[in-house]
Design an enzyme around this catalytic site. Sequence first.
Site, PDB file in Angstrom:
ATOM      1  CD  GLU A 156      32.154  -9.623  46.968  1.00 12.61           C
ATOM      2  OE1 GLU A 156      31.614  -8.526  46.852  1.00 12.61           O
ATOM      3  OE2 GLU A 156      31.707 -10.525  47.709  1.00 12.61           O
ATOM      4  CG  HIS A 211      20.085 -14.741  53.288  1.00  7.49           C
ATOM      5  ND1 HIS A 211      20.013 -13.401  53.568  1.00  7.49           N
ATOM      6  CD2 HIS A 211      21.322 -14.944  52.775  1.00  7.49           C
ATOM      7  CE1 HIS A 211      21.161 -12.820  53.216  1.00  7.49           C
ATOM      8  NE2 HIS A 211      21.970 -13.729  52.745  1.00  7.49           N
ATOM      9  CG  HIS A 212      21.728 -18.820  58.122  1.00 11.09           C
ATOM     10  ND1 HIS A 212      22.130 -20.113  58.425  1.00 11.09           N
ATOM     11  CD2 HIS A 212      20.408 -18.761  58.427  1.00 11.09           C
ATOM     12  CE1 HIS A 212      21.077 -20.794  58.897  1.00 11.09           C
ATOM     13  NE2 HIS A 212      20.028 -19.997  58.903  1.00 11.09           N
ATOM     14  CD  GLU A 213      25.503 -11.095  55.344  1.00 15.57           C
ATOM     15  OE1 GLU A 213      25.436 -11.185  54.122  1.00 15.57           O
ATOM     16  OE2 GLU A 213      26.582 -11.255  55.972  1.00 15.57           O
ATOM     17  CG  HIS A 264      27.125 -15.000  48.514  1.00 17.56           C
ATOM     18  ND1 HIS A 264      26.772 -14.034  47.614  1.00 17.56           N
ATOM     19  CD2 HIS A 264      26.646 -16.168  48.019  1.00 17.56           C
ATOM     20  CE1 HIS A 264      26.090 -14.579  46.616  1.00 17.56           C
ATOM     21  NE2 HIS A 264      25.986 -15.877  46.840  1.00 17.56           N
ATOM     22  CD  GLU A 265      29.481 -11.687  50.912  1.00 16.36           C
ATOM     23  OE1 GLU A 265      28.954 -11.333  49.858  1.00 16.36           O
ATOM     24  OE2 GLU A 265      28.837 -12.247  51.828  1.00 16.36           O
ATOM     25  CD  GLU A 286      29.278 -12.809  46.084  1.00 12.57           C
ATOM     26  OE1 GLU A 286      28.560 -12.041  45.450  1.00 12.57           O
ATOM     27  OE2 GLU A 286      29.612 -12.611  47.266  1.00 12.57           O
ATOM     28  CD  GLU A 318      26.775  -8.994  45.262  1.00 12.81           C
ATOM     29  OE1 GLU A 318      25.805  -9.547  45.788  1.00 12.81           O
ATOM     30  OE2 GLU A 318      27.844  -8.793  45.859  1.00 12.81           O
TER      31      GLU A 318
HETATM   32  C1  NOJ Z   1      26.189  -9.867  49.675  1.00 15.54           C
HETATM   33  C2  NOJ Z   1      25.778 -11.036  48.863  1.00 15.54           C
HETATM   34  O1  NOJ Z   1      26.696 -11.282  47.829  1.00 15.54           O
HETATM   35  C3  NOJ Z   1      24.393 -10.778  48.335  1.00 15.54           C
HETATM   36  O2  NOJ Z   1      24.020 -11.792  47.456  1.00 15.54           O
HETATM   37  C4  NOJ Z   1      23.446 -10.644  49.487  1.00 15.54           C
HETATM   38  O3  NOJ Z   1      22.195 -10.321  48.993  1.00 15.54           O
HETATM   39  C5  NOJ Z   1      23.904  -9.552  50.443  1.00 15.54           C
HETATM   40  N1  NOJ Z   1      25.275  -9.717  50.781  1.00 15.54           N
HETATM   41  C6  NOJ Z   1      23.093  -9.540  51.717  1.00 15.54           C
HETATM   42  O4  NOJ Z   1      23.411 -10.649  52.482  1.00 15.54           O
HETATM   43 CA    CA Z   2      29.093 -10.498  47.653  1.00 14.87          CA
END
Ligand code: NOJ
Ligand code: CA
Length: 706
Positions: free
Chosen positions: A174, A416-418, A486-487, A505, A511
């Site tokens: 990023e 969503h799974h963070e 993402h990530e 991503e 963002e």
């Molecule tokens: C980073 C992600 O790129 C973003 O899209 C997300 O909202 C946040 N993390 C929270 O998970």
């Molecule tokens: Ca990100």
Amino acid sequence: MTMHRLYILLVGLFISCAITAEAHNLSSPDGNLNLEFALDAQGQPVYRLLYKSKSVIEQSRLGLLFDETSMTDGFTIKDVSISEFDEVWNPVWGEYAQIRNHYNEMAVELVQSGTRQRTMTLRFRLFNDGLGFRYEFPEQRFLNYLTVKDELTEFNLTGDHTFYCIPGDYDTNEFAYTTAPISQIRKGMEINLRKKGYESKATSFSVQTPLQIKTTDGLYVNIHEAALVGYSAMLLNVDDVKFSLNAHLTPDKNGKKGFVQLPFATPWRTVIVSDDARDILASQLILNLNEPCAYDDVSWIKPMKFMGVWWEMFIGTGKTWAYSDKYNAKPGVTDYKALPPNGHHPANTAHVKEYIDFASENGIDAVLVEGWNEGWEDWGSYHKDRQFLFNKPYPDFDVEALQAYAASKGVKIIMHHETAANASDYELQMDDAFSYMNEHGYSAVKTGYVGYVIPRSEYHSSQWMNNHYIEVARRAARYHIMIDSHEAVRPTGLCRTYPNWMAQESARGGEFESMGGNDPDHTAILPFTRLKGGPMDYTPGILQTQLSYYNGEKNDQFVHTTLAKQLALYLTMPSPIQMAADLPENYRRFNDAFQFIREVPVDWSDSKYLEAEPGDYITVARKDKNSDRWYVGAITDENERTAIIKFDFLPAGKKYEATIYEDAKDAHYQTNPMSYNIRKIKVTSKTVLKQRLASSGGAAISIREL
Ligand code: NOJ
Ligand code: CA
């Protein structure tokens, strides 16, 4: 010696520029690319790549080092076999309905001297648009389990070429891009790292792939890898004096770069080459080097456009993913119903219903909801073995009611799974989480890996994690679930094999416009770099570009594009899971411009790159996969320009109406970004349109037959 080998040997002897008298040569089907392979005096494998007789990669070494042994020198050639391959395949989704996979292949079987006679095969595939090669280790008596120590693969360049690059790192991609000659990139990348307040983990001076290069003699060269399976991601060490690159494999925190068992093959190392920048964008080489689709049934994989309870957490109005401000709540332990709600938690039933209504009224397929599940109160602590639960909604998020409501409106909710980069805990929860999704009508999930990886020995791009991401895609497929990660490690075309891994991503996304911004040339570089591995969830469509709109002086953040360029990104940043990232209220205000987002497809039968220069501009025309309609997108960097759009992609003899969403005359991304104009013109295949684009501006065109 095979007949083939005899033939190439003879040819090699007569090519004067060959790296040694005994070079083995391979040509691309159109003859423009030539590869020379040889063993040097120490029996070290070396190669060289030429394009239209110009050297692209000077003589460069190949080889792998293991803790147990080195496969770098002392080789003799046992066999060389040449073959041709030509097929057309149909991706499940993407920029093209059909992709031709046409190459000439040379497999060189090497044997190491000594009693153990260890063997290694170098497989080269030469396409019209570039080279792929990999190391293969067939099953053999004296090699079995190996620990990867280093890969020697070199790419020796021919001069002080321009790089479009980000710093090499083991955890993240990023970063803002640096555009500079090789001799200058060190300084440029340091500035970008400082801006981010970040120190790269990479232990030597390196850049990330995909690396886009423009040579001093005008060639476009792109270096990356394909099919990153069972191996760690490759960075490139840079020698900014000799202008050479060599592989830098991501280690784990114990310094190990991978553990393999024979038979095994490395990912493909790829070099895409052309004298026309448009060919780099059009190249399908990386997908072609991946294995065909692993699934028999793909009918459940459905491209989609989505909105989200998302951007409102970025615009500085104090909205949170967390339900309560009570720090240190523990998912699965704390009684969340007993916690005081913070009152600024948008992932609540009533608010999500508003999104569902808006999506339903505007033909948007789905709504992503972030912050719906237990655990966000101390997100970012990175100290927990269990940060989140993926089947425990917050008290104000009524899963059942929303399931019924969304279904009644014909809208999907995206899960969503963070994971907070806690990959091992995600593996423990995955089956429960996917079953929970199945029970509640979800068919897609956005995953996230923010923070330091658990297992704590790993980085985001190390071998263990690369295996993890693939396991997630495969496991999700069993539940007919699509993934937008993402990530994760930057992609290498694995979406061909696992087409439910729709997008990632893995780069600096939209963002960041709320956190310092993306440079005006950022989206004119990403398609040449990050996107070569696969689609990006960039999150375009922010029409309210000034964040001061929300809370005045307090927020000076702004989107570094015009409004019209945000629309054009739907063409230049294609993704089968594509976001309309702004708030419903803004889409209501800019209702006429929003029309473009409403109708733009996310899956294509054909694509024509009309104009391109890395870091400067891109103009592309695409045909909808589900109709005969064409769309055009044109973007520019900070320099305003006139795009020359030739409509000769349209069938001859027919009349069309083109609706053009463009920068108004006074538009400028800094001073007047939301000044746009919509006009209609008649076009045919003979039309040539001169379309003005403002500074960091764009144009989006929708075309329909009359
Ligand atoms: C980073 C992600 O790129 C973003 O899209 C997300 O909202 C946040 N993390 C929270 O998970
Ligand atoms: Ca990100």
